[in-house]
Design a protein around this motif. Structure first.
Motif, short mmCIF file in Angstrom:
data_model
loop_
_atom_site.label_atom_id
_atom_site.label_comp_id
_atom_site.label_asym_id
_atom_site.label_seq_id
_atom_site.Cartn_x
_atom_site.Cartn_y
_atom_site.Cartn_z
N ARG A 71 5.39 40.78 -15.94
CA ARG A 71 5.90 39.42 -15.85
C ARG A 71 7.41 39.48 -15.82
NH1 ARG A 71 3.00 35.06 -19.46
NH2 ARG A 71 4.80 35.50 -20.74
N ARG B 83 -0.94 28.39 -14.18
CA ARG B 83 -1.35 28.95 -15.48
C ARG B 83 -2.74 28.48 -15.87
NH1 ARG B 83 1.25 27.62 -19.71
NH2 ARG B 83 2.52 25.94 -18.88
N ALA C 36 -5.33 30.39 -12.76
CA ALA C 36 -5.32 31.82 -12.42
C ALA C 36 -5.02 32.64 -13.67
CB ALA C 36 -4.28 32.10 -11.35
N PRO D 47 -3.73 35.79 -15.95
CA PRO D 47 -2.66 36.76 -15.75
C PRO D 47 -3.19 38.05 -15.12
CG PRO D 47 -2.49 35.77 -17.93
CD PRO D 47 -3.78 35.30 -17.35
N SER E 24 -4.10 38.34 -12.02
CA SER E 24 -4.92 38.07 -10.84
C SER E 24 -4.04 37.76 -9.64
CB SER E 24 -5.86 36.89 -11.11
OG SER E 24 -5.14 35.69 -11.29
N VAL F 117 -2.91 35.38 -6.45
CA VAL F 117 -2.85 33.99 -6.00
C VAL F 117 -2.36 34.02 -4.56
CG1 VAL F 117 -0.53 33.70 -6.96
CG2 VAL F 117 -1.90 31.70 -6.43
N ALA G 92 4.87 32.19 -10.12
CA ALA G 92 3.81 33.19 -10.13
C ALA G 92 4.25 34.46 -10.85
CB ALA G 92 3.39 33.51 -8.69
N LEU H 56 1.32 36.92 -12.12
CA LEU H 56 0.35 36.84 -11.03
C LEU H 56 0.84 37.65 -9.83
CD1 LEU H 56 -0.37 32.99 -11.22
CD2 LEU H 56 -1.75 34.85 -12.18
N ARG H 57 -0.11 38.16 -9.04
CA ARG H 57 0.20 38.87 -7.82
C ARG H 57 0.15 37.89 -6.65
NH1 ARG H 57 -3.57 42.07 -6.14
NH2 ARG H 57 -5.19 41.43 -7.60
N THR H 58 1.24 37.70 -5.95
CA THR H 58 1.24 36.80 -4.80
C THR H 58 0.82 37.55 -3.55
OG1 THR H 58 3.61 37.21 -4.51
CG2 THR H 58 2.98 35.23 -5.73
N ALA I 95 -8.81 36.54 -4.93
CA ALA I 95 -8.06 35.39 -5.46
C ALA I 95 -8.96 34.17 -5.54
CB ALA I 95 -6.85 35.10 -4.58
#
Length: 483
Positions: A93, A189, A192, A194, A196, A198, A212, A217-219, A243
């Protein structure tokens, strides 16, 4: 005021849709109240969708909404999507607000702002805002705690705006939020877990990417063309990434200005439903349509029965950076989770601000302001496009492929090999602030771009001068030779 509004609400039953109500002077005499009380009562009925006020003409009974409540689908699928958290790899993060600060911070004195995202002072409804805030502060209970989900009348107004004339969204499905950014943060939040993935449009709003990353999160990018996101690529991305959230801006997308085409809209919702995924609809620019935009498509939320769409909107862009009042519309377990997150984060949106928003959207000045913004944004868009075509350096190296009919910016491809940060630095030295394209991409961009905003400058003359300064930066060698 409440007593007069109740009397007028009952009196409306005797009028046909479209029929004119008695003049304000007649209502003052009949009910023995002040003109201010009459104005506030009519504004209240306008926010409820019962009355339409026309400046210089009077008040009229509005067309009735559909009497039958909208159909609701089955939201039980949300329980699985919200609870079945697979084992994801750890995603660090990181809170990097740099790209967001670049659009929020005022440029140095003497620098023309092509990088921001807000209206200039001359285009803001500051007199109407001041009057609305003054009236709001005198409302009974204005300084008490509001309902946690928001004032009922404001939730009902947002529901009508989001759901359209068919009443597809109920007031009970709306949360009042502290602007759009806060709503997007809560949505990611809530929906999704943490670590995962998106799915996001590519390119997209840098503030979303920052949210994100801060949530761990993984974009995953889904490319956008002139007609919006491509459904077949969305399907592949959902299957490949696992996702369960896709964030999109179907109307005047930031930064491309794309509008999701009519044939793609059902395909996007179908792909999400089949994957058990949410679509977060960021409807930030609906009130920034230009005067030549024509009829706008309904929101995705208006065509959603099963709680697939979580809708986000705000009053901030079309009013003032400090009018931080927005809304989230959702249903089913997702709504309950969103409501809980908002309570934990901020308790509630301050009641005086909610009351002021309600006063503003119910005033006759509201429609006048929206028309003025629509006309001015069209003028500014055309002025910037003409200036870019006229300047020999921007005409050669920085011409938009698409002129959007809404929003406040142009997305300009640059010659291959252009150093975006160097160009931005050269432009700043020349006296104009621009936004490099790299922060808008969640992965490596295919080519260099810049985004130019025509909303913040003081007027057309300043737009012309800003483009001239950008041309000077390009001439100074910020693009490859021969471009």
């Amino acid at each position: 005021m409440a007593q007069l509004a109740a009397s007028l609400r009952d009196e409306l039953k005797r009028y046909s849709p479209g029929e004119k109500l008695p003049a304000s002077r007649a209502l003052v005499a009949r009910y023995r109240v002040s003109p201010v009380t009459v104005t506030r009562a009519l504004a209240q009925l306008a926010t409820e969708g019962l009355v339409i006020t026309r400046p210089g003409s009077g008040a009229y009974r509005a067309e009735p909404h559909a009497a039958r409540p909208p159909e609701r689908g089955d939201t039980s699928w949300q329980e699985i999507t919200l609870s079945a958290e697979a084992s994801f790899e750890h995603v660090p993060r990181g809170v990097d607000a740099g790209a967001v600060v670049a659009t929020l911070a005022a440029p140095p004195p003497g620098v023309i702002e092509f990088s921001g995202g807000y209206l200039p002072a001359a285009l803001r409804p500051e007199r109407a805002l001041a009057a609305a805030l003054a009236r709001a502060g005198r409302r009974p209970g204005a300084w008490e705690r509001p309902p946690l989900a928001g004032i009922d009348e404001l939730r009902a107004w947002f529901a009508r705006e989001i759901g359209g004339p068919g009443g597809a969204v109920a007031a009970s499905e709306v949360l009042v939020t502290a602007g759009g950014q806060s709503a997007l943060s809560a949505a990611l939040r809530a929906l999704a877990p943490p670590g995962s993935a998106v799915l996001v449009e590519s390119p997209t709003y840098p503030g979303l990417l920052a949210i994100a990353r801060a949530a761990g999160l993984r974009t995953v990018p889904v490319p956008v063309d002139r007609d919006g996101v491509r459904p077949e690529l969305l399907q592949r991305a959902l299957a490949a990434s696992g996702a369960r959230v896709f964030v999109c801006q179907p109307l005047f997308q930031n930064p491309t200005g794309a509008v999701l085409s009519a044939d793609r809209r059902p395909a996007i919702l179908r792909a999400a439903r089949e994957a058990g995924a949410f679509v977060v609809e960021d409807d930030f620019a609906r009130r920034l349509a230009h005067a030549d935009a024509g009829p706008l498509p309904p929101t995705l939320a208006a065509g959603d029965r099963d709680g697939t769409v979580v809708h986000v909107c705000s009053l901030t862009k079309v009013t003032s950076p400090s009018m931080r009042v927005g809304a989230i519309a959702a249903r089913g377990p997702a709504f309950q989770r969103l409501a809980a997150i908002q309570i934990v984060d901020s308790f509630f949106v301050p009641r005086p601000l909610q009351e002021a928003a309600l006063e503003l959207v119910g005033a006759p000045a509201w429609e006048r302001h929206q028309r003025a913004v629509a006309a001015e944004l069209r003028l500014r868009r055309e002025a910037m496009a003409a200036a870019l075509a006229r300047d020999p350096h921007t005409a050669r190296a920085a011409r938009p492929r698409h002129l959007p009919s809404g929003g406040y910016h142009l997305w300009l491809p640059l010659p291959d090999g252009t150093d975006e940060p160097a160009l931005a630095a050269a432009a700043l030295r020349a006296g104009v602030a621009i936004a490099p394209g790299r922060p808008y991409f969640p992965a490596e961009p295919g080519s260099p771009h810049i985004r130019l905003s025509f909303a913040p400058p003081a007027g057309v003359a300043e737009i012309d001068e800003g483009v001239r300064r950008l041309g000077a930066a390009l001439a100074a060698g910020a693009t490859p030779r021969g471009a």
